[in-house]
Design a protein around this motif. Sequence first.
Motif, PDB file in Angstrom:
ATOM      1  N   GLY A 159      32.739  21.163  62.198  1.00  9.04           N
ATOM      2  CA  GLY A 159      33.497  21.923  62.948  1.00  9.04           C
ATOM      3  C   GLY A 159      33.961  21.562  63.758  1.00  9.04           C
ATOM      4  N   ARG A 160      34.168  19.814  64.003  1.00  4.68           N
ATOM      5  CA  ARG A 160      34.595  19.109  64.824  1.00  4.68           C
ATOM      6  C   ARG A 160      36.452  19.797  65.380  1.00  4.68           C
ATOM      7  NH1 ARG A 160      32.426  14.678  67.148  1.00  4.68           N
ATOM      8  NH2 ARG A 160      30.931  13.857  65.685  1.00  4.68           N
ATOM      9  N   THR A 161      36.712  19.530  66.687  1.00  7.71           N
ATOM     10  CA  THR A 161      37.669  20.067  66.334  1.00  7.71           C
ATOM     11  C   THR A 161      39.255  18.590  66.585  1.00  7.71           C
ATOM     12  OG1 THR A 161      37.711  19.256  69.216  1.00  7.71           O
ATOM     13  CG2 THR A 161      37.515  21.491  68.087  1.00  7.71           C
ATOM     14  N   GLU A 162      38.727  17.744  66.502  1.00  7.09           N
ATOM     15  CA  GLU A 162      39.277  16.048  66.564  1.00  7.09           C
ATOM     16  C   GLU A 162      38.689  15.472  65.010  1.00  7.09           C
ATOM     17  OE1 GLU A 162      36.228  16.604  68.164  1.00  7.09           O
ATOM     18  OE2 GLU A 162      36.866  15.027  69.252  1.00  7.09           O
ATOM     19  N   PRO A 163      40.176  14.479  64.907  1.00  5.92           N
ATOM     20  CA  PRO A 163      39.550  13.686  63.156  1.00  5.92           C
ATOM     21  C   PRO A 163      38.375  12.650  63.264  1.00  5.92           C
ATOM     22  CG  PRO A 163      41.461  12.606  64.311  1.00  5.92           C
ATOM     23  CD  PRO A 163      41.259  14.137  64.943  1.00  5.92           C
ATOM     24  N   ALA A 164      37.419  13.226  62.669  1.00  6.15           N
ATOM     25  CA  ALA A 164      36.299  12.237  62.488  1.00  6.15           C
ATOM     26  C   ALA A 164      35.653  11.005  61.018  1.00  6.15           C
ATOM     27  CB  ALA A 164      35.453  13.520  62.852  1.00  6.15           C
ATOM     28  N   PHE A 165      34.514  10.524  61.428  1.00 12.23           N
ATOM     29  CA  PHE A 165      34.321   9.514  60.294  1.00 12.23           C
ATOM     30  C   PHE A 165      33.220  10.002  59.783  1.00 12.23           C
ATOM     31  CE2 PHE A 165      36.836   6.927  63.310  1.00 12.23           C
ATOM     32  CZ  PHE A 165      38.031   6.458  62.346  1.00 12.23           C
ATOM     33  N   ALA A 166      33.613  10.455  58.043  1.00 12.84           N
ATOM     34  CA  ALA A 166      31.992  10.443  57.969  1.00 12.84           C
ATOM     35  C   ALA A 166      31.994   9.786  56.070  1.00 12.84           C
ATOM     36  CB  ALA A 166      32.104  12.383  57.399  1.00 12.84           C
ATOM     37  N   PRO A 167      30.544   9.666  55.351  1.00 17.47           N
ATOM     38  CA  PRO A 167      30.363   9.812  53.684  1.00 17.47           C
ATOM     39  C   PRO A 167      31.034   9.966  53.447  1.00 17.47           C
ATOM     40  CG  PRO A 167      28.046   8.989  55.191  1.00 17.47           C
ATOM     41  CD  PRO A 167      29.470  10.072  56.019  1.00 17.47           C
ATOM     42  N   VAL A 168      32.154   9.766  51.793  1.00 20.13           N
ATOM     43  CA  VAL A 168      32.186  10.281  50.997  1.00 20.13           C
ATOM     44  C   VAL A 168      31.182  11.032  50.135  1.00 20.13           C
ATOM     45  CG1 VAL A 168      33.923  10.034  49.474  1.00 20.13           C
ATOM     46  CG2 VAL A 168      34.348   9.425  50.809  1.00 20.13           C
ATOM     47  N   ASP A 169      30.592  10.234  49.830  1.00 19.87           N
ATOM     48  CA  ASP A 169      29.393  10.970  48.580  1.00 19.87           C
ATOM     49  C   ASP A 169      28.589  10.971  49.952  1.00 19.87           C
ATOM     50  OD1 ASP A 169      27.316  11.098  46.559  1.00 19.87           O
ATOM     51  OD2 ASP A 169      27.734   8.954  45.828  1.00 19.87           O
ATOM     52  N   GLU A 170      27.746  12.486  50.064  1.00 17.85           N
ATOM     53  CA  GLU A 170      27.143  13.221  50.080  1.00 17.85           C
ATOM     54  C   GLU A 170      25.858  13.010  50.018  1.00 17.85           C
ATOM     55  OE1 GLU A 170      28.077  16.851  52.627  1.00 17.85           O
ATOM     56  OE2 GLU A 170      30.176  15.954  53.294  1.00 17.85           O
ATOM     57  N   ALA A 171      26.270  13.359  48.794  1.00 14.02           N
ATOM     58  CA  ALA A 171      24.487  12.706  48.326  1.00 14.02           C
ATOM     59  C   ALA A 171      23.655  11.067  48.273  1.00 14.02           C
ATOM     60  CB  ALA A 171      24.484  13.212  46.634  1.00 14.02           C
ATOM     61  N   ASP A 172      24.511   9.914  48.145  1.00 16.66           N
ATOM     62  CA  ASP A 172      23.697   9.388  48.601  1.00 16.66           C
ATOM     63  C   ASP A 172      23.494   9.019  50.215  1.00 16.66           C
ATOM     64  OD1 ASP A 172      23.202   8.789  45.916  1.00 16.66           O
ATOM     65  OD2 ASP A 172      24.895   7.536  45.462  1.00 16.66           O
ATOM     66  N   PHE A 173      24.557   9.128  50.797  1.00 18.24           N
ATOM     67  CA  PHE A 173      24.918   8.481  51.956  1.00 18.24           C
ATOM     68  C   PHE A 173      24.822  10.202  52.816  1.00 18.24           C
ATOM     69  CE2 PHE A 173      26.787   5.815  48.780  1.00 18.24           C
ATOM     70  CZ  PHE A 173      26.251   4.407  49.280  1.00 18.24           C
ATOM     71  N   ASN A 174      24.032  10.874  53.308  1.00 15.11           N
ATOM     72  CA  ASN A 174      23.424  11.535  53.794  1.00 15.11           C
ATOM     73  C   ASN A 174      24.045  11.879  55.780  1.00 15.11           C
ATOM     74  OD1 ASN A 174      23.059  14.817  55.109  1.00 15.11           O
ATOM     75  ND2 ASN A 174      21.382  14.726  54.107  1.00 15.11           N
ATOM     76  N   HIS A 175      24.931  12.028  55.967  1.00 10.20           N
ATOM     77  CA  HIS A 175      24.730  11.739  57.383  1.00 10.20           C
ATOM     78  C   HIS A 175      26.215  12.441  57.404  1.00 10.20           C
ATOM     79  CE1 HIS A 175      25.873   9.699  61.549  1.00 10.20           C
ATOM     80  NE2 HIS A 175      24.358   9.234  60.886  1.00 10.20           N
ATOM     81  N   GLY A 176      25.947  13.044  58.964  1.00  9.91           N
ATOM     82  CA  GLY A 176      26.964  13.785  59.519  1.00  9.91           C
ATOM     83  C   GLY A 176      28.418  13.019  60.235  1.00  9.91           C
ATOM     84  N   SER A 177      28.961  13.467  60.776  1.00 12.13           N
ATOM     85  CA  SER A 177      30.541  13.001  60.949  1.00 12.13           C
ATOM     86  C   SER A 177      30.333  12.246  62.187  1.00 12.13           C
ATOM     87  CB  SER A 177      31.533  14.569  60.979  1.00 12.13           C
ATOM     88  OG  SER A 177      31.550  14.542  62.218  1.00 12.13           O
ATOM     89  N   ALA A 178      31.054  11.820  62.663  1.00  8.21           N
ATOM     90  CA  ALA A 178      30.876  10.196  63.465  1.00  8.21           C
ATOM     91  C   ALA A 178      32.225  10.392  64.217  1.00  8.21           C
ATOM     92  CB  ALA A 178      30.264   9.141  63.974  1.00  8.21           C
ATOM     93  N   LEU A 179      32.389   9.721  65.455  1.00  3.07           N
ATOM     94  CA  LEU A 179      33.683   9.577  66.171  1.00  3.07           C
ATOM     95  C   LEU A 179      33.900   8.424  65.925  1.00  3.07           C
ATOM     96  CD1 LEU A 179      34.763  11.828  68.932  1.00  3.07           C
ATOM     97  CD2 LEU A 179      34.990  11.900  67.081  1.00  3.07           C
ATOM     98  N   ASN A 180      33.098   7.625  66.386  1.00  3.42           N
ATOM     99  CA  ASN A 180      32.915   6.148  65.873  1.00  3.42           C
ATOM    100  C   ASN A 180      32.638   5.561  64.150  1.00  3.42           C
ATOM    101  OD1 ASN A 180      32.456   3.382  66.121  1.00  3.42           O
ATOM    102  ND2 ASN A 180      31.253   3.707  67.699  1.00  3.42           N
ATOM    103  N   ILE A 181      33.119   4.734  63.823  1.00  2.00           N
ATOM    104  CA  ILE A 181      33.375   4.494  62.820  1.00  2.00           C
ATOM    105  C   ILE A 181      31.657   3.977  62.326  1.00  2.00           C
ATOM    106  CG2 ILE A 181      34.764   2.818  62.716  1.00  2.00           C
ATOM    107  CD1 ILE A 181      35.434   2.933  59.404  1.00  2.00           C
ATOM    108  N   LYS A 182      31.475   3.183  63.440  1.00  2.45           N
ATOM    109  CA  LYS A 182      30.362   2.124  63.116  1.00  2.45           C
ATOM    110  C   LYS A 182      29.463   2.834  63.214  1.00  2.45           C
ATOM    111  CE  LYS A 182      29.359  -2.181  64.642  1.00  2.45           C
ATOM    112  NZ  LYS A 182      27.586  -2.636  63.884  1.00  2.45           N
TER     113      LYS A 182
END
Length: 515
Positions: free
Chosen positions: A440-463
């Motif tokens: 639901g972010r209004t700006e582009p963000a980073f997130a894992p592609v595989d949500e099953a193995d890497f279950n993490h929400g999006s973040a503005l900081n790729i690190k």
Amino acid sequence: MKFQSTSTAAALLLGQAFALPLPSSNIFRREVPQEHSHDVFLSITNEALAKSNPKGITDAVFGLLGNAAAAGGAGSVTNLDCLKQETADQAFTNGKAAGDIRLMAGALVYQALERNTGKVGLASVTCTEQAVNPEIQAVKPHQDPASANAASINKGITLELAKQLKAIGADPNLALLSGTFAPGDLNDATGKGKACDDPDPTLGCIYSTGTLVLDASQDEVASAVAAVSQTFTGTGGIQATALVDLSKFSIANAQGSGAAPTPSANVATTSQAAAAATPTTASQAGNAASQTGASSSSETSTSTASGNNVQAFTGTLGGPPPPVVSGTGNRPFSVNGDTFVTVGAALQRSCSIQHNACANDANSGKLSGGVGQCDTQNTQCTAAAASGATSNNDSSAANNTATDSSAASGTAANGNAAGAAGSFGSCSNPSIKFANGLDGRTEPAFAPVDEADFNHGSALNIKVIADFICDRLNSSCKAGAAVVSTCQSASAAASQLQGQAAADAFNKALGVSAN
């Protein structure tokens, strides 16, 4: 046992006395943690929660309990599996609004504390809801130390917590205080395990009784956070060494507790630096593999140095990084006599040794300007290492990737997915996407592609995402040490870039695609 308010002395020690009413309770038979094991962090979390508590959570202690017991203090929180996260999230939000690093740090450590389970060896249920604060989302609760793979999982949790602490300007070593007890007896019918629940006048009985088992060493924490930059400026703080003497606690390893951990590929402890002067012999190569990020197979040939230094970084704070000498054989890279299968692991070791030397000089006063400049230099060194590992793309890394023709089709010999870096263990695709509309972010963000193995929400900081993926590769995925090292280098390099370029750099280094 009864719920009891944490002591006024503990609150005074940490800056502000407070009192929250707590209900009486029936006795609960359960595995650790007990109410008073980590008192200090419950105190801080309650202090932060008192600033704003829209859901009416009675006390932070309820988040540590099983659902039946937690219901009595959950307020309007209906998903009891997420009560602990809701508590930490609100406390962190309040601390951030106040610009209080101490309150934010307390909430982060509280989020990492082990939650009650019904018996020894039973892991706790994972909250599947998204936290408001990405820092809280990135940190998961410790698991019962007798549960499957607990030592490795809990170490990953501690190191991720350390990174989040450093990012807000807090002491990363506080993460070590989130640890739990030694594993209990799986046949213990009481469900208590090796626990304590005695009121302590200052901090918590796990510290006063010396029963805390550290998930990692201070050197490992320093190495894990070396490339993390502070992203928040606030006031206040709390230092782990001001609370406890960390040296009195034992350190768990990947096989159990009570022993010093096997050093990881990117960690250079003081003892390792001393031992590095002695070249690895053929008979030692099998053991050295687990200590240097190399494959621990039957390879026994040592490095034959050719005199070609592939360490291109030129920073000199604390002295230049040790040469990374390329040679021949199954372990063709050498740093101060220690041999490595991949150039990435060797470059990481070189950077870590330089960082430790720089930090020692800064702490002793030999180098003016503080340790922060050492962290900055190490970020630059690891970024250069990632670039160097990718450009070298040495044949030994290719040999370590797979051993049969299936590697050509992108599948390792053991059936797991494989990219340029090698097998990802039980996980498939550790790639990162950069996209609009995530969570639901209004700006582009980073997130894992595989949500099953890497279950993490999006973040503005790729690190935030990259480090989570690396920690997951190391813990639950059980990827090889060379892969984890490459991932860490890729994370450091990607953090120097922006947007899609950052995601592309990370994915390319691991040989994966976000498509």
